[in-house]
Design an enzyme around this catalytic site. Structure first.
Site, PDB file in Angstrom:
ATOM      1  N   HIS A   1       0.861  -1.191   0.000  1.00  0.00           N
ATOM      2  CA  HIS A   1       0.000   0.000   0.000  1.00  0.00           C
ATOM      3  C   HIS A   1       0.891   1.233   0.000  1.00  0.00           C
ATOM      4  O   HIS A   1       2.028   1.194   0.494  1.00  0.00           O
ATOM      5  CB  HIS A   1      -0.895   0.021   1.232  1.00  0.00           C
ATOM      6  CG  HIS A   1      -1.960  -1.028   1.222  1.00  0.00           C
ATOM      7  ND1 HIS A   1      -3.066  -0.937   2.034  1.00  0.00           N
ATOM      8  CD2 HIS A   1      -2.105  -2.184   0.516  1.00  0.00           C
ATOM      9  CE1 HIS A   1      -3.844  -1.989   1.830  1.00  0.00           C
ATOM     10  NE2 HIS A   1      -3.270  -2.761   0.915  1.00  0.00           N
TER      11      HIS A   1
ATOM     12  N   GLU B   1       0.954   3.919   1.781  1.00  0.00           N
ATOM     13  CA  GLU B   1       1.433   4.335   3.099  1.00  0.00           C
ATOM     14  C   GLU B   1       2.615   3.484   3.553  1.00  0.00           C
ATOM     15  O   GLU B   1       3.617   3.999   4.041  1.00  0.00           O
ATOM     16  CB  GLU B   1       0.321   4.218   4.158  1.00  0.00           C
ATOM     17  CG  GLU B   1      -0.921   4.994   3.870  1.00  0.00           C
ATOM     18  CD  GLU B   1      -1.988   4.183   3.152  1.00  0.00           C
ATOM     19  OE1 GLU B   1      -1.673   3.540   2.106  1.00  0.00           O
ATOM     20  OE2 GLU B   1      -3.143   4.185   3.612  1.00  0.00           O
TER      21      GLU B   1
ATOM     22  N   CYS C   1      -6.244   1.912   5.705  1.00  0.00           N
ATOM     23  CA  CYS C   1      -6.886   0.676   6.138  1.00  0.00           C
ATOM     24  C   CYS C   1      -6.331   0.304   7.519  1.00  0.00           C
ATOM     25  O   CYS C   1      -5.375   0.918   7.998  1.00  0.00           O
ATOM     26  CB  CYS C   1      -6.627  -0.434   5.118  1.00  0.00           C
ATOM     27  SG  CYS C   1      -4.924  -1.044   5.123  1.00  0.00           S
TER      28      CYS C   1
ATOM     29  N   CYS D   1      -2.507  -0.369   7.456  1.00  0.00           N
ATOM     30  CA  CYS D   1      -1.710   0.855   7.326  1.00  0.00           C
ATOM     31  C   CYS D   1      -1.781   1.702   8.590  1.00  0.00           C
ATOM     32  O   CYS D   1      -0.779   2.304   8.992  1.00  0.00           O
ATOM     33  CB  CYS D   1      -2.163   1.652   6.110  1.00  0.00           C
ATOM     34  SG  CYS D   1      -1.764   0.816   4.559  1.00  0.00           S
TER      35      CYS D   1
END
Length: 164
Positions: free
Chosen positions: A68, A70, A98, A101
């Site tokens: 992801h 992040e 999410c 993260c």
């Protein structure tokens, strides 16, 4: 990002000048969309206001469900700084993180989280499990939502409309 001067957003907040780096996060999100990834971008900014790392989603490209934006930006910032902690650093991300993260943000000790679009389906900050409000969360950053939410939402809508 090279050669592009992002538009600065400044506002007076408690006598301090706020500069948003969300335009750079949106650029990373657009690059992710261009690669066929869900358009999410993230930027880590030092306490002095310098961009330390930036990334967009790469889950499909890397065949890695943890890739992801992040996580990739935090990993790169940690490598650059030679530390697993990013105390005092800010993270700008185009979509509400999410739960995975959000946990990484907590573990990295990010000082402030700024995000654009809310994620009612998969969010882990203001939606769903609300990771930072759990008693087990060792560190919760200051959270500011809705920063450049409209362009972030538009990128996501356009991406998913193309898939349908």
């Amino acid at each position: 990002m090279k050669g592009v001067a992002p538009r600065e957003v400044r506002a007076q907040i408690s006598g301090m000048t706020f500069r948003s780096f969300m335009d750079q996060a949106l650029e990373e999100a657009q690059k992710a969309a261009d690669r066929g990834e869900v358009p999410v971008g993230a930027v880590v900014v030092s306490p002095q206001g310098a961009v330390v790392a930036a990334a967009g989603n790469r889950t499909r490209e890397l065949l890695d469900p943890t890739a992801h934006a992040e996580v990739l930006a935090i990993r790169a910032a940690c490598r650059t700084l030679g530390s697993e902690r990013l105390s005092g650093h800010d993270l700008y991300v185009t979509l509400e993180p999410c739960p995975m993260c959000a946990a990484v943000i907590s573990f990295a000790r990010i000082g402030r989280l700024y995000y654009g679009a809310s994620d009612p389906k998969s969010g882990g900050v203001a939606q769903g499990p609300r990771v930072f409000s759990h008693a087990q969360c060792h560190h919760a950053p200051e959270v500011y939502d809705g920063i450049a939410a409209e362009p972030a939402e538009a990128l996501l809508r356009a991406f998913f409309a193309r898939l349908r």
